[in-house]
Design a protein around this motif. Structure first.
Motif: not given
Length: 372
Positions: A270-291
């Motif tokens: 968006x107009x404010x940019x996008x950082x790596x942490x937010x991108x992963x968060x918006x994707x629901x985060x890592x699969x804790x058991x397999x990632x």
């Protein structure tokens, strides 16, 4: 592990270039594994791999600081702006102490309705002053001509002229604005930013980075973000008749989050940019058991023809608590691919081996992209 990471890097580089979806179990015909391996090793030499750490973050901040400074702060000089009349414009004309020469105001009739319209031949006609050339003239020039003509019958005529209908010149604002439409060019200078504001501003779906500006057969990209974020007023334009300002959708302002995350897909920059942490968060985060938290990669395509590098690849060791801070400071760019591997990384070798044939040659990559 190092070899597997390099193999994954080469495979993901392919994804950045082709945009294809690879399904495990598919295969490519006509390329032997020996050739695949040899070509892979060659292509790995063309990939720039970096670890996301404090040094890299500082380097990117310094680079952004240097590139964010506007190259030109010269704004639009409107001090000598004068509106030129055109066919269809409407004037009101009054002569002081001579009411017989002034059309009286009528009930339920506007000044524009009763005014003097610039005719198709570019002239207006007034009492004792027929066929005055108005098209291409300023109000001051028409005023001077009227004074000259009426002086023949009236001593020292005091004339008042106003434009009450701006009908000859228009600019167009299209695309993702609240009120797209046609906006008149008037005696008040109309800039590109003014037109966007009059159109109600950009919508949520708009690309806040750039807009396209077309004049005649020439189109240029206006860096809107440089204007708003850095005060680069050289990005503004004084609009003229026929100019088109188009605001694109932000469909292209996407980052792809793939691999072992809960909701693989695209995330909008968006107009404010996008950082790596937010991108992963918006994707629901890592699969804790397999990632694999140490297998978070960011792939960024480069212009191979220009610098001989296929892609920049950045790796985040997310198992480190400090990495969360680094991820929040690492700014993504449109078309970046964020890829999270599974643990152990070796599980991806089969999928990777299916991808290898596609990087045999640059031509074969282009052919593959054209068919997907």
């Amino acid at each position: 592990m190092a070899l597997s990471c390099k193999t994954l890097v080469a495979s993901l580089t392919l994804l950045t270039m082709t945009g294809c979806t690879i399904i495990p179990g598919s295969h490519f015909e006509g390329i032997e594994s020996g050739k695949q391996t040899e070509k892979l090793e060659q292509d790995l030499e063309k990939v720039n791999i970096q670890i996301i750490d404090s040094t890299l973050i500082n380097q990117q901040k310094q680079l952004n600081t240097r590139t964010s400074k506007p190259s030109n702060l010269a704004g639009i000089d409107t001090s000598d702006y004068q509106y030129k009349l055109g066919v269809g414009d409407v004037l009101t004309i009054g002569v002081w102490d001579h009411p017989e020469l002034t059309i009286p105001a009528a009930v339920q009739r506007t000044a524009e309705f009763d005014g003097f319209r610039v005719q198709a031949d570019g002239t207006i006609t007034y009492a004792y002053a027929p066929n005055i050339q108005a098209e291409g003239k300023t109000v001051q020039e028409v005023h001077a001509e009227l004074v000259k003509r009426l002086s023949r019958v009236i001593e020292d005529p005091q004339i008042d002229i106003k434009i009450v209908g701006f009908r000859s010149q228009k600019a167009y604002v299209t695309g993702e604005v609240s009120k797209p439409g046609v906006y008149p060019v008037t005696e008040v200078p109309l800039t590109l930013i003014d037109a966007l504001n009059q159109a109600g501003g950009l919508t949520e779906l708009a690309d806040w980075k750039t807009v396209t500006f077309t004049r005649g057969d020439k189109t240029e990209v206006i860096k809107l973000d440089d204007f708003y974020a850095y005060g680069d007023i050289s990005q503004n334009r004084l609009l003229k008749h026929g100019d088109i300002v188009h605001v694109n959708r932000n469909d292209a302002q996407k980052v792809f989050v793939l691999g072992d995350v809960k909701r693989a897909g695209t995330v909008t920059v968006d107009r404010y940019g996008l950082n790596l942490a937010r991108a992963i968060s918006d994707a629901g985060g890592l699969n804790e058991s397999t990632a694999d938290a140490n297998g978070v990669f960011v792939l960024r395509k480069r212009d191979y023809e220009q610098d001989g590098v296929i892609a920049d690849v950045y790796q985040l060791h997310a198992k480190n608590v400090a990495a969360l801070v680094l991820a929040e400071q690492f700014e993504l760019q449109p078309h970046d691919i964020v890829y999270v591997t599974s643990a152990p990384l070796a599980r991806w070798n089969r999928v990777i081996s299916l991808l290898l044939p596609s990087i045999a040659t640059v031509d074969s990559i282009d052919d593959l992209a054209a068919t997907n």
